[in-house]
Motif scaffolding. Structure first.
Motif, mmCIF file in Angstrom:
data_model
loop_
_atom_site.group_PDB
_atom_site.id
_atom_site.type_symbol
_atom_site.label_atom_id
_atom_site.label_comp_id
_atom_site.label_asym_id
_atom_site.label_seq_id
_atom_site.Cartn_x
_atom_site.Cartn_y
_atom_site.Cartn_z
ATOM 1 N N UNK A 75 11.708 -29.974 51.718
ATOM 2 C CA UNK A 75 11.512 -29.897 49.907
ATOM 3 C C UNK A 75 12.543 -30.264 49.399
ATOM 4 N N UNK A 76 12.331 -30.956 48.110
ATOM 5 C CA UNK A 76 13.592 -30.809 47.434
ATOM 6 C C UNK A 76 14.640 -32.414 48.180
ATOM 7 N N UNK A 77 14.318 -32.627 48.622
ATOM 8 C CA UNK A 77 14.703 -34.229 49.475
ATOM 9 C C UNK A 77 14.381 -35.088 48.921
ATOM 10 N N UNK A 78 15.802 -36.554 48.888
ATOM 11 C CA UNK A 78 15.702 -37.622 47.830
ATOM 12 C C UNK A 78 15.054 -38.631 48.978
ATOM 13 N N UNK A 79 13.862 -39.013 49.306
ATOM 14 C CA UNK A 79 13.746 -40.165 49.849
ATOM 15 C C UNK A 79 14.071 -41.811 49.640
ATOM 16 N N UNK A 120 20.524 -47.420 43.025
ATOM 17 C CA UNK A 120 19.931 -46.498 44.317
ATOM 18 C C UNK A 120 21.303 -45.086 43.776
ATOM 19 N N UNK A 121 22.690 -45.420 43.930
ATOM 20 C CA UNK A 121 23.811 -44.307 43.542
ATOM 21 C C UNK A 121 23.510 -44.107 42.191
ATOM 22 N N UNK A 122 22.895 -44.816 40.984
ATOM 23 C CA UNK A 122 22.707 -44.186 39.761
ATOM 24 C C UNK A 122 21.762 -43.330 39.745
ATOM 25 N N UNK A 123 20.310 -43.241 40.379
ATOM 26 C CA UNK A 123 19.179 -42.628 40.517
ATOM 27 C C UNK A 123 19.724 -41.399 41.219
ATOM 28 N N UNK A 177 24.952 -39.070 43.875
ATOM 29 C CA UNK A 177 25.320 -38.380 45.694
ATOM 30 C C UNK A 177 24.803 -38.971 46.737
ATOM 31 N N UNK A 178 23.511 -39.683 46.339
ATOM 32 C CA UNK A 178 22.796 -40.397 47.902
ATOM 33 C C UNK A 178 21.460 -39.846 47.701
ATOM 34 N N UNK A 179 20.761 -40.661 49.397
ATOM 35 C CA UNK A 179 19.568 -39.943 49.337
ATOM 36 C C UNK A 179 19.691 -39.289 51.143
ATOM 37 N N UNK A 218 24.912 -35.782 55.729
ATOM 38 C CA UNK A 218 23.495 -35.185 56.802
ATOM 39 C C UNK A 218 21.901 -35.982 56.232
ATOM 40 N N UNK A 219 22.461 -37.513 55.674
ATOM 41 C CA UNK A 219 20.923 -38.124 55.872
ATOM 42 C C UNK A 219 20.106 -38.113 56.901
ATOM 43 N N UNK A 220 19.143 -38.440 57.283
ATOM 44 C CA UNK A 220 18.201 -39.479 58.272
ATOM 45 C C UNK A 220 17.604 -40.714 57.312
ATOM 46 N N UNK A 221 18.350 -41.510 58.420
ATOM 47 C CA UNK A 221 17.162 -43.295 58.554
ATOM 48 C C UNK A 221 16.884 -43.290 59.531
#
Length: 328
Positions: free
Chosen positions: A139-143, A200-203, A207-209, A231-234
């Motif tokens: 919950x709260x992740x940026x996807x 994406x960086x601006x959005x 911080x990133x996704x 720590x992102x997952x792709x």
């Protein structure tokens, strides 16, 4: 019975409606009278002759159906003729009758319509698994979702709020599809062009996704790595572009960002761990039964309309999820 048959690799000109013999179930299988069947991009990849999607021709496509049990095979328990079900057959679902493994055939709860249920066994179940199993959504992740205007993209937009909520960023192949992605629930939607990394960086405020769901093979992997938060997952779950697949990034780059690159395949999961796929199908239909999950679908009137819909999907003109009415 009537069935869609792909006679050779190519375009819609090689898809025909033919009369074929209705299949009978073997041990551990069920035969289903198909009311509705779902269309998926895997049909397009198969039709164009992508390696591993069709091993011989003619080919019978169709990997998700909703209908009623026609007949059960030896050893099948918990299902009976007349039961309303959804199923994930190996193929041949774009037909009036299909055979599926009982392990991947799930009874439909009351109140879930067959029309909407046809979007579950591949489309919605894949979306559930991409977020929860493969993507470890929190919950709260940026996807970030590539091809956000398609069926999986629309399903993810519906599921994220039900799984605790988060920010959704979508990419689309055509700029005119961005508005539809926003309307389906995305906070931002951008065309895949040279300005995309900065957008994406601006959005994300730089911080990133946290999670990337990517059906484009490795075509967008460099972008994914560039915009990934620590720590992102792709999750790579297809090769929609059909191009050559590149090597994965060096270990050092993954370690430096604490990044995970994961592969996902509905087809291989169905073959090797059907219980996990069946569990995701049940979760999706339960969410629909509870009224929390509402996935709009575009209904095609009959099998004859499918080749043109496949053309639209191949050309990037399709939006959302297509299902076709097959039987009564």
């Amino acid at each position: 019975m009537r069935a869609l048959v792909m006679t050779a690799p190519g375009g819609g000109e090689n898809s025909q409606i033919r009369e074929v013999e209705a299949p009978r179930p073997g041990p551990g299988q069920v035969a289903i009278d198909v009311a509705y069947a779902g269309l998926n991009f895997v049909d397009v990849m198969t039709r164009r002759g992508d390696a591993a999607y069709a091993t011989e021709w003619p080919h019978r496509p169709g990997k998700e159906v909703a209908g009623t049990v026609r007949e059960v095979g030896e050893g099948v328990t918990g299902l009976a003729a007349g039961d309303r079900v959804v199923a994930a057959p190996v193929g041949a679902g774009l037909a009036e009758v299909v055979v599926a493994e009982a392990a991947l055939t799930v009874p439909l709860p009351d109140g879930v319509a067959l029309r909407e249920a046809a979007a579950v066994p591949l489309g919605l179940a894949t979306s559930v698994l991409l977020l929860t199993d493969a993507g470890r959504f929190d919950a709260g992740d940026t996807v970030l979702v590539h091809s956000a205007g398609g069926g999986i993209g629309h399903a993810v937009a519906q599921l994220v709020p039900l799984l605790g909520g988060g920010r959704l960023i979508g990419t689309v192949g055509r700029p005119e599809k961005a508005a539809a992605a926003i309307a389906s629930g995305y906070d931002h939607a951008f065309a895949r062009d040279e300005a995309l990394p900065e957008a994406i960086r601006t959005a994300t405020g730089g911080r990133g996704v946290d999670l990337v769901l990517d059906p484009l093979g490795t075509e967008a992997l460099e972008l994914d790595l560039t915009v990934a938060a620590p720590g992102a997952r792709i999750v790579l779950f297809g090769n929609a572009g059909g191009g050559a697949v590149a090597d994965l990034p060096p270990l050092g780059r993954l370690m430096a960002g604490n990044l995970t690159v994961t592969g996902f395949s509905h087809r291989f999961l169905a073959a090797t761990a059907p219980e996990r796929l069946a569990r995701a199908i049940r979760r999706a239909v339960d969410l629909m039964a509870d009224g929390g999950l509402k996935l709009p679908v575009t209904e095609l009137p009959d099998l004859a309309a499918v080749p043109a819909a496949h053309d639209a999907m191949a050309d990037g003109r399709a939006t959302g999820k297509y299902v076709v009415r097959v039987g009564g």
